[in-house]
Write an enzyme that holds these catalytic residues in place. Structure first.
Site, PDB file in Angstrom:
ATOM      1  N   LEU A  28     -65.471 -53.092  17.202  1.00  0.00           N
ATOM      2  CA  LEU A  28     -66.109 -54.354  16.849  1.00  0.00           C
ATOM      3  C   LEU A  28     -65.614 -55.524  17.760  1.00  0.00           C
ATOM      4  O   LEU A  28     -66.474 -56.060  18.494  1.00  0.00           O
ATOM      5  CB  LEU A  28     -65.976 -54.879  15.528  1.00  0.00           C
ATOM      6  CG  LEU A  28     -66.858 -56.359  14.957  1.00  0.00           C
ATOM      7  CD1 LEU A  28     -68.248 -56.089  15.614  1.00  0.00           C
ATOM      8  CD2 LEU A  28     -66.367 -56.693  13.836  1.00  0.00           C
ATOM      9  N   HIS A  29     -64.468 -55.614  18.018  1.00  0.00           N
ATOM     10  CA  HIS A  29     -63.738 -56.646  18.632  1.00  0.00           C
ATOM     11  C   HIS A  29     -64.031 -56.212  20.378  1.00  0.00           C
ATOM     12  O   HIS A  29     -64.526 -57.290  20.896  1.00  0.00           O
ATOM     13  CB  HIS A  29     -62.249 -56.573  18.648  1.00  0.00           C
ATOM     14  CG  HIS A  29     -61.443 -57.447  19.768  1.00  0.00           C
ATOM     15  ND1 HIS A  29     -61.603 -59.002  19.754  1.00  0.00           N
ATOM     16  CD2 HIS A  29     -60.560 -57.158  20.660  1.00  0.00           C
ATOM     17  CE1 HIS A  29     -61.042 -59.176  21.009  1.00  0.00           C
ATOM     18  NE2 HIS A  29     -60.445 -58.290  21.223  1.00  0.00           N
TER      19      HIS A  29
END
Length: 187
Positions: A28-29
Site C-alpha cells: 500500500l505504501h
C-alpha cells in the site's frame, strides 16, 4: 472522503496475520507513493490495545474515483491469494470519526547516544550524561514491521488511534495513509 473498501486477510498456514499485514501495508505504501497520494486514509476496524493488534482488516477511505484509481494500480500483485477485497461502498450516514496516526518513540538509549556522539563529536560519557537511560519508552501500541524504501532498513511503524470524534477533521494523509490532523470515518 465519502467511500471505503475493506481488505480482509485470509488465514494462511505459512504466514501469521501480522506478517501478512506488514506485506500488505508495504505494498500500500509503495502504491500511495506512486500515486503521490495525500487523500487516501487507512484504518483498522479491529484495532485494540489489549491485546495489542491491528486485527485482520485494513479499511481504505477516499472518494470512489480515487479508490478505483488505486485498485487499477495492481498494487496487490502477490497478495491476491492472501486477501479478500470488498466492493467500493459509500460511507454509512451518521458515523463518528477518529485520527489514525504514526507515533514514534525513543526506544533505545544506546542508539540515541551513538547518534549524538557521531553528530556532536562527544565521548560516550558525555552522551550518557545528555541522554540518560530513563529516556527509553516501551511502546504499547500496535505496529507493523516495514522496510524503508530509501534506506532499506526494517523499522516498526507504531499506529495510534484517537478517541472517537463527533466531527471530522479536514486535512491530508501521508504516504502511509495516516494523518496527524486528518480524521477518517469510524464505523
Amino acid at each position: 472522503m465519502d467511500h471505503y473498501l475493506d481488505i480482509h486477510l485470509l488465514p494462511d498456514p505459512e504466514f501469521t496475520a501480522p506478517m501478512l499485514m506488514g506485506a500488505l501495508y508495504n505494498k500500500l505504501h509503495r502504491a500511495l507513493v506512486a500515486l503521490n497520494s495525500n487523500d487516501i486514509g487507512v484504518s483498522f476496524p479491529q484495532y485494540q490495545l489489549k491485546p495489542r493488534t491491528l486485527g485482520q482488516y485494513m479499511r481504505l477511505h477516499a472518494s470512489a474515483s480515487r479508490l478505483q484509481e488505486l485498485l487499477t494500480e495492481n498494487w496487490l500483485q502477490g497478495m491476491r491469494d492472501h486477501v479478500q477485497i470488498t466492493e467500493i461502498q459509500p460511507i454509512p450516514e451518521s458515523v463518528q470519526h477518529c485520527v489514525v496516526s504514526r507515533r514514534q518513540f525513543k526506544t533505545n538509549a544506546d542508539r540515541l547516544r551513538r547518534r549524538r556522539m557521531q553528530r556532536k563529536g562527544e565521548s560516550y560519557e558525555q552522551a550518557t550524561q545528555a541522554i540518560p537511560h530513563s529516556v527509553e519508552r516501551k511502546p504499547n501500541l500496535p505496529f507493523i514491521m516495514l522496510r524503508s524504501q530509501s534506506t532499506g532498513q526494517a523499522f516498526a511503524l507504531f499506529i495510534a488511534q484517537s478517541e472517537v470524534l463527533s466531527e471530522p477533521l479536514r486535512g491530508s494523509f501521508n504516504t502511509y495513509g495516516l494523518g496527524q490532523n486528518a480524521s477518517i470515518p469510524w464505523f
